[in-house]
Motif scaffolding. Structure first.
Motif, mmCIF file in Angstrom:
data_model
loop_
_atom_site.group_PDB
_atom_site.id
_atom_site.type_symbol
_atom_site.label_atom_id
_atom_site.label_comp_id
_atom_site.label_asym_id
_atom_site.label_seq_id
_atom_site.Cartn_x
_atom_site.Cartn_y
_atom_site.Cartn_z
ATOM 1 N N PRO A 230 1.264 -1.349 0.042
ATOM 2 C CA PRO A 230 -0.272 0.119 -0.417
ATOM 3 C C PRO A 230 0.970 1.263 -0.243
ATOM 4 O O PRO A 230 2.062 1.287 0.629
ATOM 5 N N SER A 231 -0.010 2.993 -1.011
ATOM 6 C CA SER A 231 1.055 3.346 -0.961
ATOM 7 C C SER A 231 1.408 4.111 -0.264
ATOM 8 O O SER A 231 3.029 4.943 0.152
ATOM 9 N N VAL A 232 0.998 4.547 1.837
ATOM 10 C CA VAL A 232 1.114 4.982 2.423
ATOM 11 C C VAL A 232 2.793 4.041 3.274
ATOM 12 O O VAL A 232 3.651 4.421 4.063
ATOM 13 N N ILE A 233 2.139 3.376 3.511
ATOM 14 C CA ILE A 233 2.725 1.910 4.291
ATOM 15 C C ILE A 233 4.367 2.074 3.043
ATOM 16 O O ILE A 233 5.539 2.231 3.421
ATOM 17 N N ARG A 234 4.407 1.868 1.454
ATOM 18 C CA ARG A 234 5.691 1.925 0.934
ATOM 19 C C ARG A 234 6.295 3.011 1.150
ATOM 20 O O ARG A 234 8.250 2.857 0.938
ATOM 21 N N THR A 235 5.549 3.696 1.269
ATOM 22 C CA THR A 235 6.607 5.549 0.855
ATOM 23 C C THR A 235 7.037 5.673 2.378
ATOM 24 O O THR A 235 8.792 5.920 2.198
ATOM 25 N N ILE A 236 6.462 5.248 3.614
ATOM 26 C CA ILE A 236 6.930 5.541 4.282
ATOM 27 C C ILE A 236 8.708 4.249 4.757
ATOM 28 O O ILE A 236 9.615 4.888 5.326
ATOM 29 N N ILE A 237 8.341 3.876 4.216
ATOM 30 C CA ILE A 237 9.425 2.018 4.161
ATOM 31 C C ILE A 237 10.446 2.672 2.853
ATOM 32 O O ILE A 237 11.856 2.656 3.200
ATOM 33 N N ALA A 238 10.031 3.220 2.477
ATOM 34 C CA ALA A 238 10.977 3.745 1.591
ATOM 35 C C ALA A 238 11.760 5.210 1.936
ATOM 36 O O ALA A 238 13.727 4.743 1.789
ATOM 37 N N ILE A 239 11.690 5.803 2.855
ATOM 38 C CA ILE A 239 12.069 6.583 3.296
ATOM 39 C C ILE A 239 13.130 6.570 4.365
ATOM 40 O O ILE A 239 13.931 7.612 4.432
ATOM 41 N N SER A 240 12.387 5.754 5.067
ATOM 42 C CA SER A 240 13.080 5.424 6.332
ATOM 43 C C SER A 240 13.972 4.306 5.600
ATOM 44 O O SER A 240 15.550 4.664 6.430
ATOM 45 N N VAL A 241 14.510 3.818 4.734
ATOM 46 C CA VAL A 241 15.848 2.693 4.349
ATOM 47 C C VAL A 241 16.323 4.224 3.492
ATOM 48 O O VAL A 241 17.919 3.787 4.167
ATOM 49 N N ILE A 242 16.220 4.845 2.590
ATOM 50 C CA ILE A 242 16.664 5.662 1.971
ATOM 51 C C ILE A 242 17.619 6.826 3.068
ATOM 52 O O ILE A 242 18.470 6.774 3.586
ATOM 53 N N VAL A 243 16.480 7.251 4.680
ATOM 54 C CA VAL A 243 17.477 7.665 5.773
ATOM 55 C C VAL A 243 18.724 6.947 6.414
ATOM 56 O O VAL A 243 19.783 7.375 7.222
ATOM 57 N N PHE A 244 18.321 5.501 6.649
ATOM 58 C CA PHE A 244 19.341 4.832 6.858
ATOM 59 C C PHE A 244 20.833 4.774 6.625
ATOM 60 O O PHE A 244 21.376 4.972 6.721
ATOM 61 N N ILE A 245 20.674 4.568 5.643
ATOM 62 C CA ILE A 245 21.554 4.486 4.618
ATOM 63 C C ILE A 245 22.725 5.435 4.516
ATOM 64 O O ILE A 245 23.848 5.821 4.572
ATOM 65 N N ILE A 246 21.605 6.548 4.460
ATOM 66 C CA ILE A 246 22.658 8.624 4.340
ATOM 67 C C ILE A 246 22.902 8.405 5.940
ATOM 68 O O ILE A 246 24.977 8.284 6.473
ATOM 69 N N GLN A 247 22.723 7.720 6.758
ATOM 70 C CA GLN A 247 22.989 7.587 8.291
ATOM 71 C C GLN A 247 24.669 6.897 7.971
ATOM 72 O O GLN A 247 25.091 7.120 8.418
ATOM 73 N N ALA A 248 24.359 5.388 7.512
ATOM 74 C CA ALA A 248 25.467 4.663 7.376
ATOM 75 C C ALA A 248 26.921 5.163 6.591
ATOM 76 O O ALA A 248 27.992 4.890 6.960
ATOM 77 N N VAL A 249 26.626 6.267 5.316
ATOM 78 C CA VAL A 249 27.493 6.571 4.847
ATOM 79 C C VAL A 249 28.156 7.266 5.280
ATOM 80 O O VAL A 249 29.637 6.993 5.563
#
Length: 288
Positions: free
Chosen positions: A19-38
């Motif tokens: 579903p669209s909202v969950i998909r967006t939340i997961i995508a943003i959270s993963v992208i932010v986590f990758i940025i934090q890791a980098v």
């Protein structure tokens, strides 16, 4: 190459079915986590850049900071302290949130999710004088609100947990809440007050929804600010059609409304329409 391409295509198709909202939340959270890791290994002086990200985007239960820096009520939800922290939050959100979003719709679900996250933060402020004001990160409070909503909507739905027989959703969620109550103040760096506040707000919101409150009405004014008004195609006037000019205006208005509804269906599906929009679509389809 074919197998690899098929694998990624299958992953993409599976992700797009969320579903669209969950998909967006997961995508943003993963992208932010990758940025934090980098940037975690990049240091400015003796301090990593990730430290500054936490310092300016995490939730601070200090009342003055919360009032003067309100963005923290939202940004803290997308920050996570580690891979397992992110993984478990996103798994619980997907497992239980999917049925909730599909049932109440994306707008109402977004109010439920972010309302629970904000409510959990406010609850933490209220009791911070007892349990301290350390920074809070993670989507756990918002996810707890979604889990409570799932248990409210599907109380007898069996949940499969590792090494355990199927347990009804209401007992699983109640057990997780009981653990948070039991370990408040345990000093284990888990924001249990945020969990409990998020669970409480989630319950109030889903109950209000089933009592007839339109949660999506909170989102609509914000959504309108971001939506561009559709450009209307200019029609050349026919000098010989003065007698039917009113009909042309009505047809153009109807066509514009129909285009807006069809565009909305393409983005959110038929279930994303309001009752008024569904009725309008039915009426316009009869005219056409």
């Amino acid at each position: 190459m074919y197998e690899q391409d098929s694998f990624f295509n299958a992953m993409k198709r599976g992700f797009m079915r969320i579903p669209s909202v969950i998909r967006t939340i997961i995508a943003i959270s993963v992208i932010v986590f990758i940025i934090q890791a980098v940037v975690g290994s990049i240091r400015v002086g003796n301090t990593s850049i990730n430290h500054y990200i936490i310092q300016y985007l995490a939730f601070d239960p200090n009342l003055f900071t919360a009032i003067t820096q309100p963005w923290r009520f939202f940004t803290y939800i997308f920050l996570h302290g580690g891979g397992f922290h992110l993984l478990f939050n996103m798994l619980w959100l997907w497992w239980m949130g999917r049925s909730v979003e599909e049932t109440i719709g994306p707008r109402s679900f977004s109010v439920l999710f972010f309302g629970s996250g904000i409510g959990g933060a406010v609850f933490h402020i209220a009791l911070s004088f007892l349990y301290g004001t350390s920074y809070v990160i993670g989507a756990s409070g918002a996810v707890f609100g979604v889990m409570v909503a799932f248990a409210y909507m599907f109380p007898r739905m069996p949940i499969m947990l590792l090494f355990l027989p199927p347990i009804e959703a209401r007992f699983v969620v109640a057990g997780l809440i009981a653990l948070d109550v039991l370990f408040i103040g345990a000093g284990d760096n888990v924001a249990r007050l945020v969990h409990l506040g998020g669970a409480g707000v989630g319950y109030l919101l889903i109950k209000a929804h089933y009592q007839g409150k339109d949660l999506s009405s909170i989102v609509r004014p914000i959504e309108r600010l971001w939506q561009e008004k559709p450009k209307k195609a200019k029609r050349k006037k026919n000098k010989n059609m003065y007698s039917v000019s009113d009909v042309e205006i009505v047809e153009e208005k109807n066509q514009s409304e129909l285009d807006e509804i069809l565009e909305k269906i393409s983005k959110q599906g038929y279930d994303g329409l309001t009752k008024e929009e569904k009725k309008k679509l039915f009426d316009l389809s009869k005219k056409n």
